[in-house]
Motif scaffolding. Sequence first.
Motif, PDB file in Angstrom:
ATOM      1  N   CYS A  74     -19.115  49.461  42.454  1.00 29.43           N
ATOM      2  CA  CYS A  74     -18.476  48.606  43.444  1.00 29.43           C
ATOM      3  C   CYS A  74     -17.449  47.719  42.753  1.00 29.43           C
ATOM      4  CB  CYS A  74     -19.544  47.758  44.134  1.00 29.43           C
ATOM      5  SG  CYS A  74     -18.922  46.863  45.550  1.00 29.43           S
ATOM      6  N   VAL A  75     -16.271  47.599  43.361  1.00 32.95           N
ATOM      7  CA  VAL A  75     -15.181  46.796  42.809  1.00 32.95           C
ATOM      8  C   VAL A  75     -14.659  45.870  43.910  1.00 32.95           C
ATOM      9  CG1 VAL A  75     -12.844  46.882  41.805  1.00 32.95           C
ATOM     10  CG2 VAL A  75     -14.543  48.602  41.164  1.00 32.95           C
ATOM     11  N   ARG A  80      -9.160  46.883  43.445  1.00 36.70           N
ATOM     12  CA  ARG A  80      -9.238  48.344  43.612  1.00 36.70           C
ATOM     13  C   ARG A  80      -7.874  48.979  43.354  1.00 36.70           C
ATOM     14  NH1 ARG A  80     -12.999  47.996  49.010  1.00 36.70           N
ATOM     15  NH2 ARG A  80     -14.833  47.268  47.889  1.00 36.70           N
ATOM     16  N   HIS A  81      -7.903  50.268  43.063  1.00 41.50           N
ATOM     17  CA  HIS A  81      -6.692  51.066  42.804  1.00 41.50           C
ATOM     18  C   HIS A  81      -5.982  50.638  41.518  1.00 41.50           C
ATOM     19  CE1 HIS A  81      -7.434  52.619  46.769  1.00 41.50           C
ATOM     20  NE2 HIS A  81      -7.359  51.396  47.259  1.00 41.50           N
ATOM     21  N   LYS A  86     -12.988  53.589  37.854  1.00 37.48           N
ATOM     22  CA  LYS A  86     -13.106  54.717  36.932  1.00 37.48           C
ATOM     23  C   LYS A  86     -13.630  54.248  35.579  1.00 37.48           C
ATOM     24  CE  LYS A  86     -10.629  58.677  35.072  1.00 37.48           C
ATOM     25  NZ  LYS A  86      -9.352  59.400  35.023  1.00 37.48           N
ATOM     26  N   ARG A  87     -13.136  53.109  35.094  1.00 39.01           N
ATOM     27  CA  ARG A  87     -13.635  52.566  33.827  1.00 39.01           C
ATOM     28  C   ARG A  87     -15.130  52.276  33.914  1.00 39.01           C
ATOM     29  NH1 ARG A  87     -10.658  47.398  32.211  1.00 39.01           N
ATOM     30  NH2 ARG A  87     -12.139  47.497  30.490  1.00 39.01           N
ATOM     31  N   LYS A 112     -14.745  57.458  51.103  1.00 33.87           N
ATOM     32  CA  LYS A 112     -13.573  58.222  50.673  1.00 33.87           C
ATOM     33  C   LYS A 112     -13.134  57.768  49.282  1.00 33.87           C
ATOM     34  CE  LYS A 112     -11.925  58.874  55.354  1.00 33.87           C
ATOM     35  NZ  LYS A 112     -10.920  58.468  56.352  1.00 33.87           N
ATOM     36  N   MET A 113     -13.206  56.458  49.036  1.00 37.49           N
ATOM     37  CA  MET A 113     -12.838  55.950  47.709  1.00 37.49           C
ATOM     38  C   MET A 113     -13.760  56.510  46.638  1.00 37.49           C
ATOM     39  SD  MET A 113     -11.647  51.998  48.082  1.00 37.49           S
ATOM     40  CE  MET A 113     -13.062  51.482  49.019  1.00 37.49           C
ATOM     41  N   GLY A 114     -15.050  56.609  46.940  1.00 34.11           N
ATOM     42  CA  GLY A 114     -16.000  57.167  45.985  1.00 34.11           C
ATOM     43  C   GLY A 114     -15.691  58.617  45.676  1.00 34.11           C
ATOM     44  N   LYS A 115     -15.339  59.379  46.696  1.00 33.45           N
ATOM     45  CA  LYS A 115     -14.984  60.784  46.474  1.00 33.45           C
ATOM     46  C   LYS A 115     -13.724  60.894  45.616  1.00 33.45           C
ATOM     47  CE  LYS A 115     -15.419  62.121  50.891  1.00 33.45           C
ATOM     48  NZ  LYS A 115     -15.469  62.994  52.083  1.00 33.45           N
TER      49      LYS A 115
END
Length: 140
Positions: A74-75, A80-81, A86-87, A112-115
């Motif tokens: 969770c961010v 985000r973006h 990813k880190r 969708k962000m997780g995918k």
Amino acid sequence: MAQLSLICQSEFHILSQLLVGNREIATLTILTGDRIFCCDEAIVAHEGGMLLGTATIAPQGEEQSGQPGIVGVCVRPEYRHLGLGKRLLLAAINRMQERTLPTPYRVDTVSKMGKRLVAQCSPEVLKLLEVHDTSRWSFE
């Protein structure tokens, strides 16, 4: 640039000191369901005393399924973006490898962000994961 730190379950309480007005991240990621019991470590992204994101590690899986997993990445929305998710995900995977937890590591994508986050991983990383798309339950 945000720093990543490893904290163990006995230190989860320090998250409340990093929140600075964004309690929902720690609550969502760490303190719901059985996560407080199944997660024994978290990778935390922070900067200037502010929690930016977390990734939690459950060595026996969520609900003690027996399959190690990353149960929450969770961010904060405003971070985000920027590659922070990813880190966090890669740091959690690296930590699981350091601990020699058996693969594959379960990752549930609930949005969708997780995918998209998982899709950005290299083929080598994807070989370590068992990805479950649970986004049909998401309200996103």
